[in-house]
Enzyme design. Structure first.
Site, PDB file in Angstrom:
ATOM      1  N   HIS A   1       0.816  -1.219   0.000  1.00  0.00           N
ATOM      2  CA  HIS A   1       0.000   0.000   0.000  1.00  0.00           C
ATOM      3  C   HIS A   1       0.850   1.270   0.000  1.00  0.00           C
ATOM      4  O   HIS A   1       0.315   2.364  -0.125  1.00  0.00           O
ATOM      5  CB  HIS A   1      -0.968   0.014   1.190  1.00  0.00           C
ATOM      6  CG  HIS A   1      -0.324   0.203   2.526  1.00  0.00           C
ATOM      7  ND1 HIS A   1      -0.008  -0.846   3.364  1.00  0.00           N
ATOM      8  CD2 HIS A   1       0.059   1.319   3.183  1.00  0.00           C
ATOM      9  CE1 HIS A   1       0.532  -0.375   4.479  1.00  0.00           C
ATOM     10  NE2 HIS A   1       0.588   0.938   4.392  1.00  0.00           N
TER      11      HIS A   1
ATOM     12  N   ASP B   1      -0.514  -7.418   0.738  1.00  0.00           N
ATOM     13  CA  ASP B   1       0.082  -6.124   1.086  1.00  0.00           C
ATOM     14  C   ASP B   1       1.595  -6.278   1.098  1.00  0.00           C
ATOM     15  O   ASP B   1       2.232  -6.277   2.140  1.00  0.00           O
ATOM     16  CB  ASP B   1      -0.424  -5.614   2.433  1.00  0.00           C
ATOM     17  CG  ASP B   1      -0.101  -4.130   2.642  1.00  0.00           C
ATOM     18  OD1 ASP B   1       0.410  -3.502   1.690  1.00  0.00           O
ATOM     19  OD2 ASP B   1      -0.371  -3.610   3.736  1.00  0.00           O
TER      20      ASP B   1
ATOM     21  N   GLY C   1       3.530   5.669   9.321  1.00  0.00           N
ATOM     22  CA  GLY C   1       4.919   5.714   8.879  1.00  0.00           C
ATOM     23  C   GLY C   1       5.672   4.438   9.152  1.00  0.00           C
ATOM     24  O   GLY C   1       6.745   4.198   8.586  1.00  0.00           O
TER      25      GLY C   1
ATOM     26  N   SER D   1       4.502   1.509   8.357  1.00  0.00           N
ATOM     27  CA  SER D   1       4.138   0.554   7.307  1.00  0.00           C
ATOM     28  C   SER D   1       5.359   0.102   6.518  1.00  0.00           C
ATOM     29  O   SER D   1       6.217   0.911   6.159  1.00  0.00           O
ATOM     30  CB  SER D   1       3.142   1.189   6.332  1.00  0.00           C
ATOM     31  OG  SER D   1       1.843   1.110   6.833  1.00  0.00           O
TER      32      SER D   1
ATOM     33  N   SER E   1       1.953  -4.149   7.924  1.00  0.00           N
ATOM     34  CA  SER E   1       0.856  -3.748   7.056  1.00  0.00           C
ATOM     35  C   SER E   1      -0.007  -2.684   7.715  1.00  0.00           C
ATOM     36  O   SER E   1      -0.060  -1.549   7.264  1.00  0.00           O
ATOM     37  CB  SER E   1       0.004  -4.970   6.689  1.00  0.00           C
ATOM     38  OG  SER E   1      -1.156  -4.579   5.977  1.00  0.00           O
TER      39      SER E   1
END
Length: 380
Positions: free
Chosen positions: A224, A252, A332, A334, A349
């Site tokens: 993402h 993801d 942030g 992720s 994720s």
């Protein structure tokens, strides 16, 4: 990575400056090297902080988890079609295997694992979950997964939406798919990307994310965070590479090639606040194992593996085969690294909550990403 990064703190995980130099030869008369610690002091410290352990308990737990990880596949083969799932019992430090027959329980115990008799096999529970995956979930349903300890599919709904008509209708359909237990969660899951913040790891447009693990030729991260072809910039706004593969929702995960003066090493960084952690492999930790996460916003935090193969219902769409943890995360983080001991586990994720009040976070397992794109993990 550029040489200017050598002294910089706040650097994204797994891209560091300089050559990775192997130790030189030693003379035959040299004293044997001391036993290597099970993890860095920083990881042990984070486990103590987040799991409420003493240093010795953290060391013992890592040893138990390493043994359980090595035993899990052997015990599963011994159980055969009677296998109902497995998990690490934190109290005993032993791997527990669910089995559907007493005969197979005896065979599994011979491998060194504990056993529990259950009603449903893992195969039948996975089939029930697959039927639920085919349903369209409303926003008030946060996720669902197979729970081997209860031998049921657990459907998690947001507490505030439990009485919603769409949620109730989904749960009713889920119950027809197989054995289901409904539990509540505090919030709706969300991804942990963030708007641009100066000085942090990597950027795609106005999105900031964290690097996960080095692979030969690049790094893996969350899907993402960017689409195929999008340019990736480093903390100093210099060009790193481009997204070579990306999938979200459904999955993801993504990977980015590395060049232009940047290169990779098998390290999860602490940004100057904790020592770096070497990555030596990607053996999958069992349910119940301790796990730690490194991200560009909240750095090191630890918790436990709560569930595997969970379907997460984000607002952008469902993501499948995720692993749920009790580790907190924030915007942030992720794409950042989930690691158990020195074994890579996956990339961050999303989740719910934060690192002030707590929460839960999901990661996409690393081995699925490597297999999908034909990548090779960079290990020490």
């Amino acid at each position: 990575m550029r040489h200017a990064t050598l002294l910089r703190t706040g650097l994204s995980a797994l891209l560091v400056v300089g050559a990775w130099t192997a130790a030189g030869p030693v003379s035959a008369s040299a004293a044997p090297a001391p036993a290597e610690p099970p993890a860095s002091a920083a990881l042990l410290s984070a486990m103590q902080r987040d799991l409420g352990l003493t240093e010795q308990q953290a060391v013992n737990r890592l040893a138990d988890e390493k043994a359980a990880t090595a035993l899990e596949k052997k015990a599963q083969r011994a159980a055969g079609s009677a296998f109902g799932g497995s998990w690490l019992d934190a109290e005993t430090g032993r791997l527990t295997v669910a089995v559907t027959t007493a005969e197979k329980a005896e065979v599994v115990r011979a491998t060194g694992a504990e056993t529990r008799l259950v009603e449903h096999s893992a195969k039948s529970l996975d089939a029930a979950k697959a039927r639920i995956d085919a349903l369209k979930a409303p926003s008030g349903v946060s996720s669902w997964h197979v729970d081997p300890a209860t031998s049921r599919v657990v459907v998690n709904v947001v507490a505030a939406d439990k009485a919603d008509n769409d949620v109730r209708a989904f749960v009713a359909k889920a119950r027809k798919a197989g054995p289901v237990t409904v539990r509540t969660t505090a919030e709706t899951p969300r991804t942990f990307a963030a708007g641009t913040v100066g000085g942090d790891p990597y950027y795609t447009g106005n999105v900031r994310c964290s690097i996960g693990f080095s692979v030969h030729g690049g790094f893996v991260t969350a899907g993402h965070c960017g689409g195929v072809g999008q340019q990736v910039r480093g903390w100093d706004n210099s060009y790193i590479g481009n997204f070579q593969g990306s999938s979200f929702p459904g999955n993801d995960y993504a990977w980015v090639n590395v060049g232009s003066g940047w290169w990779t090493v098998p390290v999860v960084l602490g940004w100057g606040t904790v020592p770096d952690q070497l990555v030596r492999g990607s053996n999958e930790a069992p349910i119940g194992a301790s796990i730690c996460r490194s991200g560009s916003t909240t750095r090191w935090h630890c918790g436990r593996v709560l569930a595997k193969n969970e379907t997460v219902n984000y607002s952008q769409g469902a993501v499948y085969q995720m692993t749920k943890t009790s580790v907190c995360a924030e915007g942030g983080d992720s794409g950042g690294s989930f690691i158990s001991g020195d074994q890579a586990q996956g990339v961050t994720s999303g989740g719910w909550g934060n690192c002030s009040s707590g929460g839960e976070t999901w990661y996409q397992p690393i081995n699925e990403i490597l297999n999908r794109y034909g990548l090779r993990l960079h290990t020490a």
